[in-house]
Design a protein around this motif. Sequence first.
Motif: not given
Ligand SMILES: [Zn+2]
Length: 341
Positions: A37-39, A64-66, A143-145
Amino acid sequence: MLNQVYRLVSPRQIETQTVNENLGTDDIIVRPTYLSVCHADQRYFTGQRPPQVLSKKLPMALIHEAIGTVVRDPQGIFKVGDTVAMIPDTPFEKDPIIRENYLPTTKFRSSGYDGFMQEYVYLRRDRAVKVPDDFNLEMSAFLEMVSVGVRALMQLKETMDADDQSLGIWGDGNLGYITAVLAKSIFPDTKLYIFGRHQEKLAYFSFADETYVVDSIPDDLTISQAIECTGGAGSAIAIDQIINHIKPMGTAILMGVTEEPVDINTRDVLAKGLILQGTSRSGREDFEKAIEILSASPEAQSYLQNLIGITKTVTTIPEIIDFFDMDLANSWGKAVMHWKV
Ligand SMILES: [Zn+2]
Ligand SMILES: NC(=O)C1=CN([C@@H]2O[C@H](COP(=O)(O)OP(=O)(O)OC[C@H]3O[C@@H](n4cnc5c(N)ncnc54)[C@H](OP(=O)(O)O)[C@@H]3O)[C@@H](O)[C@H]2O)C=CC1
Ligand SMILES: O=C(CO)[C@H](O)[C@H](O)COP(=O)(O)O
């Protein structure tokens, strides 16, 4: 093929919507496995974005982080069972100057387009990057972050002057921590200073040269370059402190997202000849660079595993909602869902 997509239809309201998917010639099918989970997700989930924005963006699947497991690749390039990081940034054109993540025609999943809370993700193959088999799966979920941190540091490297003596990072949370871990690999000889609000969070930055609680920074402390990783109401004071402590002609990379405009002391920006540069999201090459850096540094991987916060297997929509609430109440680390919905 019918696919179940779990969309936020209004704040805190998630519904299953059945979508008839077509597999394009250049697509693969991925079963999401670990989602972080992202902000940004929380701003939609809690309805913190303006009503006119929410009405434009929703309904959409969040996250969007997966990472996920390849279940089908008609071209047989990916093997069934491969673990891939899924890239939310989806460009539809190439530009000789503007990077894919800044092109207005690029779509970004969970920002107006369905994110990864789906039964299956029909993904353009260039939006998947193989995750090394020895990577921790829960750490790989964000990994996206990590790729966003790479993007920021690459931009700093391209923009900054020759003074690489010290780097100050404002923000003692997820983004600040990830960017700080990466800075040790990308700027190994540069002194790393962290500026945060919480001593108990700053304690995690054991690899930094110095940490400071922001209400007690020595007046005469100067830094060569800076990165702001705070966002929200805190970013105004963070940017102001950066302007006060950065050396003339320094570069400050701004990463924190705010809903309100931020006042900036432009008089001192001019007088010191500063560069303020924004950075948002990331592209494929940033994912590849992130995996390259982590593959070369088991130590960096180990530090990032300290950022794994709450983890839970979710199997139903009520459990998804509970998990988002748990994330809101959690003070340290990334919230990672083991996706079994
Ligand atoms: Zn994000
Ligand atoms: N540019 C991009 O592509 C991306 C941007 N972001 C954005 O980055 C921001 C940070 O995200 P994340 O790290 O997950 O959030 P976190 O809440 O985990 O971390 C932010 C930390 O910074 C602290 N902080 C607040 N104000 C200041 C200040 N003035 N000086 C120093 N520290 C301060 C916060 O303390 P407290 O909680 O007490 O306020 C908190 O501990 C968010 O706005 C997020 O949306 C995230 C991902 C990608
Ligand atoms: O988190 C991010 C990238 O990882 C970005 O801040 C997020 O994508 C911004 O999107 P939005 O404009 O919808 O808030």
